[in-house]
Design a protein around this motif. Structure first.
Motif, PDB file in Angstrom:
ATOM      1  N   GLY A  50       0.772  -1.418  -0.170  1.00  9.28           N
ATOM      2  CA  GLY A  50      -0.001  -0.051   0.063  1.00  9.28           C
ATOM      3  C   GLY A  50       0.525   1.585   0.129  1.00  9.28           C
ATOM      4  N   ILE A  51       2.094   1.083  -0.315  1.00  6.98           N
ATOM      5  CA  ILE A  51       2.756   2.155  -0.222  1.00  6.98           C
ATOM      6  C   ILE A  51       2.907   3.172  -1.662  1.00  6.98           C
ATOM      7  CG2 ILE A  51       5.060   1.000  -1.009  1.00  6.98           C
ATOM      8  CD1 ILE A  51       7.062   2.735   0.413  1.00  6.98           C
ATOM      9  N   ILE A  52       3.316   4.440  -1.010  1.00 10.33           N
ATOM     10  CA  ILE A  52       2.789   5.548  -2.234  1.00 10.33           C
ATOM     11  C   ILE A  52       3.394   5.864  -2.948  1.00 10.33           C
ATOM     12  CG2 ILE A  52       0.506   6.537  -1.455  1.00 10.33           C
ATOM     13  CD1 ILE A  52       1.695   9.179  -0.556  1.00 10.33           C
ATOM     14  N   GLN A  53       4.213   5.881  -3.990  1.00  8.78           N
ATOM     15  CA  GLN A  53       4.896   6.632  -5.250  1.00  8.78           C
ATOM     16  C   GLN A  53       5.984   8.054  -3.893  1.00  8.78           C
ATOM     17  OE1 GLN A  53       4.718   6.875  -9.276  1.00  8.78           O
ATOM     18  NE2 GLN A  53       6.210   8.772  -9.847  1.00  8.78           N
ATOM     19  N   ASP A  58      10.970   8.406  -0.589  1.00  6.92           N
ATOM     20  CA  ASP A  58      11.778   8.515   0.629  1.00  6.92           C
ATOM     21  C   ASP A  58      12.636   7.478   1.224  1.00  6.92           C
ATOM     22  OD1 ASP A  58      10.735  11.483   0.956  1.00  6.92           O
ATOM     23  OD2 ASP A  58       9.159  10.867   2.267  1.00  6.92           O
ATOM     24  N   LEU A  59      11.960   6.655   1.288  1.00  7.83           N
ATOM     25  CA  LEU A  59      12.594   5.039   1.885  1.00  7.83           C
ATOM     26  C   LEU A  59      13.963   4.850   1.279  1.00  7.83           C
ATOM     27  CD1 LEU A  59      11.388   2.971   4.171  1.00  7.83           C
ATOM     28  CD2 LEU A  59      10.423   1.324   1.968  1.00  7.83           C
ATOM     29  N   VAL A  60      13.985   4.980  -0.535  1.00 11.75           N
ATOM     30  CA  VAL A  60      14.967   4.704  -0.823  1.00 11.75           C
ATOM     31  C   VAL A  60      15.890   5.682  -1.286  1.00 11.75           C
ATOM     32  CG1 VAL A  60      13.964   2.461  -1.523  1.00 11.75           C
ATOM     33  CG2 VAL A  60      14.019   4.614  -3.851  1.00 11.75           C
ATOM     34  N   PHE A  61      15.852   7.043  -1.055  1.00 13.26           N
ATOM     35  CA  PHE A  61      16.441   8.201  -1.047  1.00 13.26           C
ATOM     36  C   PHE A  61      17.048   8.128  -2.639  1.00 13.26           C
ATOM     37  CE2 PHE A  61      18.213   5.478   2.769  1.00 13.26           C
ATOM     38  CZ  PHE A  61      17.832   5.833   3.333  1.00 13.26           C
ATOM     39  N   LYS A  62      15.424   8.426  -3.131  1.00 13.61           N
ATOM     40  CA  LYS A  62      15.863   8.684  -4.351  1.00 13.61           C
ATOM     41  C   LYS A  62      14.756   9.315  -4.503  1.00 13.61           C
ATOM     42  CE  LYS A  62      17.815   6.011  -6.359  1.00 13.61           C
ATOM     43  NZ  LYS A  62      19.189   6.551  -6.990  1.00 13.61           N
ATOM     44  N   ASP A  63      14.759  11.050  -5.592  1.00 12.95           N
ATOM     45  CA  ASP A  63      13.484  11.681  -6.067  1.00 12.95           C
ATOM     46  C   ASP A  63      12.440  11.432  -6.598  1.00 12.95           C
ATOM     47  OD1 ASP A  63      14.229  12.005  -8.882  1.00 12.95           O
ATOM     48  OD2 ASP A  63      15.951  12.845  -7.834  1.00 12.95           O
ATOM     49  N   ASN A  64      11.414  11.802  -6.662  1.00 12.46           N
ATOM     50  CA  ASN A  64      10.417  11.530  -7.342  1.00 12.46           C
ATOM     51  C   ASN A  64      10.648  11.305  -8.799  1.00 12.46           C
ATOM     52  OD1 ASN A  64       7.676  10.983  -6.587  1.00 12.46           O
ATOM     53  ND2 ASN A  64       6.745  12.712  -6.603  1.00 12.46           N
ATOM     54  N   ALA A  65      11.390  11.708  -9.345  1.00 10.85           N
ATOM     55  CA  ALA A  65      11.377  11.950 -11.079  1.00 10.85           C
ATOM     56  C   ALA A  65      11.997  10.539 -10.846  1.00 10.85           C
ATOM     57  CB  ALA A  65      11.781  13.191 -11.547  1.00 10.85           C
ATOM     58  N   SER A  66      12.832   9.939  -9.960  1.00  9.45           N
ATOM     59  CA  SER A  66      13.282   8.805 -10.433  1.00  9.45           C
ATOM     60  C   SER A  66      12.835   7.602 -10.216  1.00  9.45           C
ATOM     61  CB  SER A  66      15.109   8.856  -9.941  1.00  9.45           C
ATOM     62  OG  SER A  66      16.203  10.296  -9.358  1.00  9.45           O
ATOM     63  N   VAL A  67      11.977   7.811  -8.838  1.00  8.44           N
ATOM     64  CA  VAL A  67      10.925   6.709  -9.085  1.00  8.44           C
ATOM     65  C   VAL A  67       9.983   6.339  -9.783  1.00  8.44           C
ATOM     66  CG1 VAL A  67       9.443   5.590  -7.636  1.00  8.44           C
ATOM     67  CG2 VAL A  67      11.808   7.508  -6.096  1.00  8.44           C
ATOM     68  N   THR A  68       9.511   7.365 -10.370  1.00 13.69           N
ATOM     69  CA  THR A  68       8.696   7.192 -11.601  1.00 13.69           C
ATOM     70  C   THR A  68       9.116   6.844 -12.649  1.00 13.69           C
ATOM     71  OG1 THR A  68       7.356   9.307 -10.971  1.00 13.69           O
ATOM     72  CG2 THR A  68       7.122   8.371 -13.317  1.00 13.69           C
ATOM     73  N   ARG A  69      10.296   6.822 -13.288  1.00 11.51           N
ATOM     74  CA  ARG A  69      10.886   6.231 -14.259  1.00 11.51           C
ATOM     75  C   ARG A  69      11.363   4.918 -13.833  1.00 11.51           C
ATOM     76  NH1 ARG A  69      14.798  10.106 -14.154  1.00 11.51           N
ATOM     77  NH2 ARG A  69      16.356   9.109 -13.542  1.00 11.51           N
ATOM     78  N   ILE A  70      12.283   4.260 -12.622  1.00 13.58           N
ATOM     79  CA  ILE A  70      11.847   3.121 -12.349  1.00 13.58           C
ATOM     80  C   ILE A  70      10.888   2.583 -12.388  1.00 13.58           C
ATOM     81  CG2 ILE A  70      13.386   1.992 -10.065  1.00 13.58           C
ATOM     82  CD1 ILE A  70      15.226   4.259  -9.653  1.00 13.58           C
ATOM     83  N   ILE A  71      10.133   2.984 -11.763  1.00 16.90           N
ATOM     84  CA  ILE A  71       8.297   2.533 -11.404  1.00 16.90           C
ATOM     85  C   ILE A  71       8.185   1.572 -13.059  1.00 16.90           C
ATOM     86  CG2 ILE A  71       6.176   2.783 -11.309  1.00 16.90           C
ATOM     87  CD1 ILE A  71       6.660   3.720  -8.462  1.00 16.90           C
TER      88      ILE A  71
END
Length: 145
Positions: A50-53, A58-71
């Protein structure tokens, strides 16, 4: 003037970078096409249903754009599925696929071996002291104004 290698934060960053590079090389050498960051995000979702993006970042020390790209890459690789949140259309629910769970399971032994290699020659007592010191540094920085 102090030298770089006498600065603890320089050495912490150097150790982290060396470990990440080593771990990535080991993944590639063992035939895995997944990156360390992709592995971290899959693990974060598995461990926090249920974790949100934003929370993943915050958990993996990445900015939102990086997380979006990885997802996006993880969806294309069929390691995760993105579903619309029925309560909030702006949010998506992330679910690990069977393939995603299998890759995490396959990589686990390699991850453990990587850690053993990196921590070779460090005693349990030294680990305990180092962990306590790192937690205190984090606490000091998070609570100071």
């Amino acid at each position: 003037m102090e030298k770089l290698d006498s600065i603890i934060f320089y050495n912490i960053d150097k150790a982290i970078r060396a470990y990440r590079n080593y771990a990535q090389r080991q993944l590639k050498a063992n035939g895995f096409s997944i990156t360390i960051d992709q592995w971290l995000i899959i693990k974060a979702i598995l461990e926090n249903p249920g974790i949100i993006q934003n929370e993943i970042g915050d958990l993996v020390f990445k900015d939102n754009a990086s997380v979006t790209r990885i997802i996006e890459l993880l969806v294309k690789s069929e390691y995760i599925i993105r579903n619309s949140n029925p309560d909030d259309r702006r949010k998506t629910n992330l679910e690990i696929t069977t393939t995603g769970k299998e890759i995490i399971k396959k990589i686990q032994n390699l991850v453990e071996n990587n850690r053993k290699t990196a921590l070779k020659g460090i005693s349990k007592e030294e680990m305990k002291i180092m962990n306590a010191a790192l937690l205190q540094i984090s606490k000091n920085c998070l609570t100071s104004k």
